[in-house]
Design an enzyme around this catalytic site. Sequence first.
Site, PDB file in Angstrom:
ATOM      1  N   GLU A  70       0.826  -1.259  -0.087  1.00 55.11           N
ATOM      2  CA  GLU A  70      -0.130   0.064  -0.057  1.00 55.11           C
ATOM      3  C   GLU A  70       0.757   1.217   0.082  1.00 55.11           C
ATOM      4  OE1 GLU A  70      -2.935  -0.675  -0.796  1.00 55.11           O
ATOM      5  OE2 GLU A  70      -3.826  -2.332   0.600  1.00 55.11           O
ATOM      6  N   HIS A  89      -2.743   3.752   7.599  1.00 50.53           N
ATOM      7  CA  HIS A  89      -3.711   2.890   6.847  1.00 50.53           C
ATOM      8  C   HIS A  89      -4.319   1.783   7.817  1.00 50.53           C
ATOM      9  CE1 HIS A  89      -5.957   0.728   3.904  1.00 50.53           C
ATOM     10  NE2 HIS A  89      -4.791  -0.065   3.663  1.00 50.53           N
ATOM     11  N   HIS A  91      -7.511  -1.191   8.572  1.00 49.69           N
ATOM     12  CA  HIS A  91      -8.708  -2.014   8.229  1.00 49.69           C
ATOM     13  C   HIS A  91      -9.648  -2.106   9.461  1.00 49.69           C
ATOM     14  CE1 HIS A  91      -5.984  -4.248   5.132  1.00 49.69           C
ATOM     15  NE2 HIS A  91      -6.155  -2.778   4.735  1.00 49.69           N
ATOM     16  N   TYR A 116     -16.736  16.149  17.347  1.00 43.07           N
ATOM     17  CA  TYR A 116     -15.348  15.712  17.461  1.00 43.07           C
ATOM     18  C   TYR A 116     -14.970  15.177  16.248  1.00 43.07           C
ATOM     19  CZ  TYR A 116     -16.927  16.073  22.352  1.00 43.07           C
ATOM     20  OH  TYR A 116     -17.340  16.480  23.403  1.00 43.07           O
ATOM     21  N   HIS A 156     -12.764  -1.303   1.849  1.00 41.40           N
ATOM     22  CA  HIS A 156     -11.236  -1.641   2.128  1.00 41.40           C
ATOM     23  C   HIS A 156     -11.206  -1.123   3.624  1.00 41.40           C
ATOM     24  CE1 HIS A 156      -6.878  -1.386   0.440  1.00 41.40           C
ATOM     25  NE2 HIS A 156      -6.954  -1.677   1.764  1.00 41.40           N
TER      26      HIS A 156
END
Length: 220
Positions: A70, A89, A91, A116, A156
Amino acid sequence: MSALEDLLAAGVRVVGEGLSPGTSGNLSVRDGDRILLSGTGVSLGRMRPEQVAVLDLQGRHLEGAKPSKEWPLHVAFYQRDPGHRAVVHVHSPSTVAVSCLRPWSDHSAVPPLTPYFVMRVGQTPLLPYRPPGDPGLGEDLRDCPWELRAALLSNHGSVLAGAKLDEAVDRAVELEEACRITLLTDGLARRELDADAITALARQWSSPWGTRTTLGTPRR
């Protein structure tokens, strides 16, 4: 603390926060004209120095471990804005779930339900689906027409940036919570923040909301 030490500590934190199940997710930090990025297949909570890859700002592998597939996402964030010095990044469950739904709007997949989210994350557009590791993921992020410091990747997960790793991880935690609340209220007669409240929060906290970026400008 060195950039490498920051990266290893952030890996422990994202796992502790429940954002990175198994060997999923990747982290990076910009160190001068180099990017330190977690290696491929690494469990972030147990990442060791020899499992870190070193890239240049164009994404070329300079030394160290094989980089996460990635890496284009990380390079794209650094190319979008030189103020971004760290990228996360993950998941995490709620962000993945919301990335599988229709977006709330063009500029944010996540609705403005709490102050927030608006303050700490800001608008979070949904980027098109591409297979993991597809270089197009980076192109989509780099060329997204909305100002952003977070995005959802369709079906994703999420990607977020900050001026330092702690800030980027804080945003990942807040986005996961905003997505969890989105799921809990889905289909109910929920109240979103009104436009005046959102504008005031975005202005006070310098948070992107409803604003577009200028495409085609030189990127450093």
